[in-house]
Design an enzyme around this catalytic site. Structure first.
Site, PDB file in Angstrom:
ATOM      1  N   GLU A  84       0.823  -1.223   0.000  1.00 44.78           N
ATOM      2  CA  GLU A  84       0.000   0.000   0.000  1.00 44.78           C
ATOM      3  C   GLU A  84       0.854   1.269   0.000  1.00 44.78           C
ATOM      4  O   GLU A  84       1.647   1.489   0.916  1.00 44.78           O
ATOM      5  CB  GLU A  84      -0.940  -0.006   1.218  1.00 44.78           C
ATOM      6  CG  GLU A  84      -1.924   1.146   1.156  1.00 44.78           C
ATOM      7  CD  GLU A  84      -2.994   1.110   2.237  1.00 44.78           C
ATOM      8  OE1 GLU A  84      -3.208   0.047   2.852  1.00 44.78           O
ATOM      9  OE2 GLU A  84      -3.607   2.166   2.449  1.00 44.78           O
ATOM     10  N   LYS A 263      -7.914  -0.467  11.044  1.00 53.32           N
ATOM     11  CA  LYS A 263      -7.254  -0.857   9.785  1.00 53.32           C
ATOM     12  C   LYS A 263      -5.986  -0.026   9.614  1.00 53.32           C
ATOM     13  O   LYS A 263      -4.938  -0.521   9.210  1.00 53.32           O
ATOM     14  CB  LYS A 263      -8.211  -0.664   8.607  1.00 53.32           C
ATOM     15  CG  LYS A 263      -7.730  -1.294   7.297  1.00 53.32           C
ATOM     16  CD  LYS A 263      -6.833  -0.386   6.477  1.00 53.32           C
ATOM     17  CE  LYS A 263      -6.383  -1.045   5.188  1.00 53.32           C
ATOM     18  NZ  LYS A 263      -5.446  -0.208   4.422  1.00 53.32           N
ATOM     19  N   ASP A 279       3.009 -14.680  11.730  1.00 48.40           N
ATOM     20  CA  ASP A 279       1.689 -15.069  11.248  1.00 48.40           C
ATOM     21  C   ASP A 279       0.736 -13.875  11.418  1.00 48.40           C
ATOM     22  O   ASP A 279       0.222 -13.631  12.508  1.00 48.40           O
ATOM     23  CB  ASP A 279       1.221 -16.279  12.073  1.00 48.40           C
ATOM     24  CG  ASP A 279      -0.113 -16.834  11.616  1.00 48.40           C
ATOM     25  OD1 ASP A 279      -0.902 -16.090  10.994  1.00 48.40           O
ATOM     26  OD2 ASP A 279      -0.376 -18.011  11.901  1.00 48.40           O
ATOM     27  N   HIS A 378      -2.367  10.828  -0.601  1.00 50.25           N
ATOM     28  CA  HIS A 378      -2.663   9.547  -1.249  1.00 50.25           C
ATOM     29  C   HIS A 378      -2.662   9.662  -2.763  1.00 50.25           C
ATOM     30  O   HIS A 378      -2.210   8.772  -3.456  1.00 50.25           O
ATOM     31  CB  HIS A 378      -4.037   9.043  -0.792  1.00 50.25           C
ATOM     32  CG  HIS A 378      -3.934   8.093   0.348  1.00 50.25           C
ATOM     33  ND1 HIS A 378      -4.484   6.849   0.329  1.00 50.25           N
ATOM     34  CD2 HIS A 378      -3.316   8.197   1.535  1.00 50.25           C
ATOM     35  CE1 HIS A 378      -4.212   6.233   1.461  1.00 50.25           C
ATOM     36  NE2 HIS A 378      -3.509   7.042   2.215  1.00 50.25           N
TER      37      HIS A 378
HETATM   38  P1  NDP Z   1       7.134 -24.234  15.615  1.00 45.87           P
HETATM   39  O1  NDP Z   1       6.265 -25.427  15.479  1.00 45.87           O
HETATM   40  O2  NDP Z   1       8.079 -23.941  14.502  1.00 45.87           O
HETATM   41  O3  NDP Z   1       7.934 -24.347  17.005  1.00 45.87           O
HETATM   42  C1  NDP Z   1       8.928 -23.475  17.397  1.00 45.87           C
HETATM   43  C2  NDP Z   1      10.294 -23.980  16.972  1.00 45.87           C
HETATM   44  O4  NDP Z   1      11.291 -23.044  17.322  1.00 45.87           O
HETATM   45  C3  NDP Z   1      10.624 -25.272  17.662  1.00 45.87           C
HETATM   46  O5  NDP Z   1      11.186 -26.159  16.731  1.00 45.87           O
HETATM   47  C4  NDP Z   1      11.664 -24.869  18.686  1.00 45.87           C
HETATM   48  O6  NDP Z   1      12.603 -25.857  18.884  1.00 45.87           O
HETATM   49  C5  NDP Z   1      12.340 -23.712  17.980  1.00 45.87           C
HETATM   50  N1  NDP Z   1      13.018 -22.792  18.908  1.00 45.87           N
HETATM   51  C6  NDP Z   1      14.340 -22.498  18.848  1.00 45.87           C
HETATM   52  N2  NDP Z   1      14.672 -21.630  19.805  1.00 45.87           N
HETATM   53  C7  NDP Z   1      13.553 -21.380  20.511  1.00 45.87           C
HETATM   54  C8  NDP Z   1      13.278 -20.557  21.641  1.00 45.87           C
HETATM   55  N3  NDP Z   1      14.228 -19.825  22.228  1.00 45.87           N
HETATM   56  N4  NDP Z   1      12.011 -20.494  22.097  1.00 45.87           N
HETATM   57  C9  NDP Z   1      11.033 -21.219  21.502  1.00 45.87           C
HETATM   58  N5  NDP Z   1      11.243 -22.030  20.451  1.00 45.87           N
HETATM   59  C10 NDP Z   1      12.486 -22.108  19.939  1.00 45.87           C
HETATM   60  O7  NDP Z   1       6.314 -22.922  15.818  1.00 45.87           O
HETATM   61  P2  NDP Z   1       5.153 -22.580  16.802  1.00 45.87           P
HETATM   62  O8  NDP Z   1       4.794 -23.680  17.748  1.00 45.87           O
HETATM   63  O9  NDP Z   1       5.558 -21.266  17.393  1.00 45.87           O
HETATM   64  O10 NDP Z   1       3.923 -22.390  15.815  1.00 45.87           O
HETATM   65  C11 NDP Z   1       3.910 -21.306  14.925  1.00 45.87           C
HETATM   66  C12 NDP Z   1       3.450 -21.790  13.568  1.00 45.87           C
HETATM   67  O11 NDP Z   1       2.193 -22.426  13.684  1.00 45.87           O
HETATM   68  C13 NDP Z   1       3.257 -20.652  12.606  1.00 45.87           C
HETATM   69  O12 NDP Z   1       3.774 -21.050  11.369  1.00 45.87           O
HETATM   70  C14 NDP Z   1       1.741 -20.510  12.542  1.00 45.87           C
HETATM   71  O13 NDP Z   1       1.365 -19.950  11.306  1.00 45.87           O
HETATM   72  C15 NDP Z   1       1.274 -21.923  12.701  1.00 45.87           C
HETATM   73  N6  NDP Z   1      -0.064 -22.189  13.208  1.00 45.87           N
HETATM   74  C16 NDP Z   1      -0.896 -21.225  13.706  1.00 45.87           C
HETATM   75  C17 NDP Z   1      -2.141 -21.540  14.224  1.00 45.87           C
HETATM   76  C18 NDP Z   1      -2.977 -20.447  14.807  1.00 45.87           C
HETATM   77  O14 NDP Z   1      -2.552 -19.309  14.873  1.00 45.87           O
HETATM   78  N7  NDP Z   1      -4.190 -20.737  15.271  1.00 45.87           N
HETATM   79  C19 NDP Z   1      -2.622 -22.929  14.227  1.00 45.87           C
HETATM   80  C20 NDP Z   1      -1.672 -23.860  13.720  1.00 45.87           C
HETATM   81  C21 NDP Z   1      -0.451 -23.505  13.223  1.00 45.87           C
HETATM   82  P3  NDP Z   1      12.344 -27.061  19.936  1.00 45.87           P
HETATM   83  O15 NDP Z   1      11.239 -27.889  19.356  1.00 45.87           O
HETATM   84  O16 NDP Z   1      13.646 -27.729  19.989  1.00 45.87           O
HETATM   85  O17 NDP Z   1      11.941 -26.451  21.231  1.00 45.87           O
END
Ligand code: NDP
Length: 434
Positions: A84, A263, A279, A378
């Site tokens: 935008e 917005k 996200d 704009h």
């Molecule tokens: P991930 O599943 O990618 O988990 C976080 C990853 O980051 C893990 O692999 C973790 O490693 C790693 N990590 C490394 N350093 C750190 C740290 N310091 N603190 C925390 N984690 C660390 O992501 P999320 O669980 O955060 O989920 C986000 C994703 O899910 C986005 O892509 C989102 O779009 C999607 N999503 C969203 C939904 C919603 O909003 N309702 C529903 C479903 C999915 P380790 O495992 O070793 O700890």
């Protein structure tokens, strides 16, 4: 790497290459990220193909910089991804004024995510609620066991409550997800709780998932604006300050206005959320739910004119569960560049920056709306978009834009016709010279 203090005046007038060179010269980016910008490195196709289904390509948007945000005493150059026109210019303008008025201050109220496990056909809701709460320690332990790596990182399940809503028994779990947004973590934990919850309640599981209404991840950004930046004329400045206060009151009262008001806030928020690989649907969903927290959809920010101190005070509170790890962060070179530009902040600091950007964007919109109106600025940017759409080359854009702004109808047809005339004139001049 020590980043050098710099003056950002004139940044917008520089060429794209000059801007990148300046970032390199002032050591605001690592050499790898300067290189990413220089070569316009995008998400590799092979990576994209692993990120979503049925991939047939990638999609680009402008990656811009809104410089000079002073937040909690620290300077930030904020990356924006937006299609935008005027969003970056407005944010930069507001950041400059707010910096000169003392900058932004922020408060991170908490940084916990909420998951919900929902049961139905529960024979005795009240008794089950009590039984579940008696087993709280066991349930918290189960949740931690389902995602041990976050516990090792210092996070994990923090609290559990059970509520009866109509025929549903809903179990809420709060989780410290550290640097991650935590959707997958929380979903894993909620699903792990279900067998015991079904056993304790005698009910059926309906769903187990994170809630995007992240009320335990609230951030407040505040700022003040010296009246001299609203107008050099004291009386006019007071009128503008009063009108901005009224505009904020209007957005708290009228949902039609509140929607547009918010917005404008999300114009800035989404741009940084996208640039940093977060996200944006989750942030939008949480923000809008919070805007309707008392049953009516209202403006998220508040502005008040302090007559005694002769300053305009603004604040914005909303959920901001952004991440610096996890999801697709780290896969996209320009996302890595965005984090680097911000100085690789942690999740809390990033949330503070984003809330401040939302407040800046809101200030710029309200200032324009209550003074000159937003169309003046704009239209210039709209004319630029039309010039590009008509196929104008970079050096043709300024003349085409200035002629377009004088035209009766600002549309693509006019842009094409003016461009054709300009090119005809140019070739006529060349033939004349030869
Ligand atoms: P991930 O599943 O990618 O988990 C976080 C990853 O980051 C893990 O692999 C973790 O490693 C790693 N990590 C490394 N350093 C750190 C740290 N310091 N603190 C925390 N984690 C660390 O992501 P999320 O669980 O955060 O989920 C986000 C994703 O899910 C986005 O892509 C989102 O779009 C999607 N999503 C969203 C939904 C919603 O909003 N309702 C529903 C479903 C999915 P380790 O495992 O070793 O700890």
């Amino acid at each position: 790497m020590t980043k050098k203090v710099m003056n950002w005046t004139g940044f917008s007038k520089k060429s794209l290459q000059e801007r990148i060179n300046l970032l390199a010269e002032k050591q605001l980016l690592s050499s790898e990220n300067v290189d990413n910008l220089k070569h316009n490195r995008q998400l590799p196709l092979e990576t994209a193909n692993q990120m979503a289904e049925n991939v047939v390509g990638t999609h680009s948007l402008p990656f811009a910089l809104a410089p000079d945000f002073l937040i909690d005493g620290k300077d930030y150059q904020v990356p924006f991804v937006t299609e935008e026109p005027s969003v970056v210019a407005a944010a930069s303008f507001a950041a400059k004024i707010i910096k000169r008025s003392g900058g932004f201050t922020t408060v991170i109220h908490d940084r916990l995510m909420i998951g919900q496990a929902v049961l139905y056909q529960v024979p005795n809701l009240k008794k089950s609620q009590k039984d579940i709460m008696t087993q709280k320690a066991q349930l918290l332990m189960l949740a931690d066991k389902a995602y041990p790596s976050i516990v090792k990182r210092g996070g994990g399940a923090r609290d559990l409550t059970a509520e009866i809503k109509e025929d549903f028994l809903i179990v809420y779990l709060t989780v410290d997800t550290q640097e991650a947004m935590g959707a997958n973590m929380v979903n894993t934990m909620m699903e792990a709780l279900m067998p015991l919850l079904e056993e304790l309640s005698g009910g059926q599981q309906l769903m187990a998932i994170l809630s995007n209404y992240a009320t335990e991840s609230l951030v407040t950004a505040s700022c003040q604006v010296d009246l001299r930046f609203l107008s050099r004329d004291k009386a006019k400045a007071q009128t503008f300050a009063h009108k901005i206060e009224l505009a904020s009151k209007l957005a708290k009262t009228d949902s039609y206005r509140a929607s547009t008001h918010n917005k404008g806030i999300f114009n800035g928020i989404d741009a940084v959320v996208m640039a940093t690989g977060n996200d944006w649907r989750a942030i939008e969903a949480g923000g809008h739910a919070y805007a309707a927290k008392d049953g009516q959809y209202r403006g998220l920010s508040a502005w008040a004119f302090d007559q005694k101190q002769q300053i305009l005070k603004g604040s914005l509170t909303l959920p901001m569960p952004v991440a610096t790890k996890g999801g697709s962060i780290g896969l996209n070179p320009s996302v890595r560049t965005a984090h680097d530009l911000l100085g690789n902040p942690n999740a809390r600091e990033l949330a503070a920056v984003i809330a401040s950007v939302g407040l800046a964007q809101n200030f710029a919109a309200l200032k324009a709306l209550t003074s000159t109106g937003i169309q003046a600025g704009h239209m210039k940017l709209q004319a630029k978009s039309l010039a590009l759409l008509a196929g104008a080359k970079e050096k043709e854009v300024p003349t085409l834009v200035s002629q377009l702004l004088k035209a009766k109808h600002l549309n693509l047809e006019t842009a094409q016709s003016i461009l054709q005339n300009l090119r005809d004139q140019e070739s006529g001049t060349k033939i004349g010279k030869s």
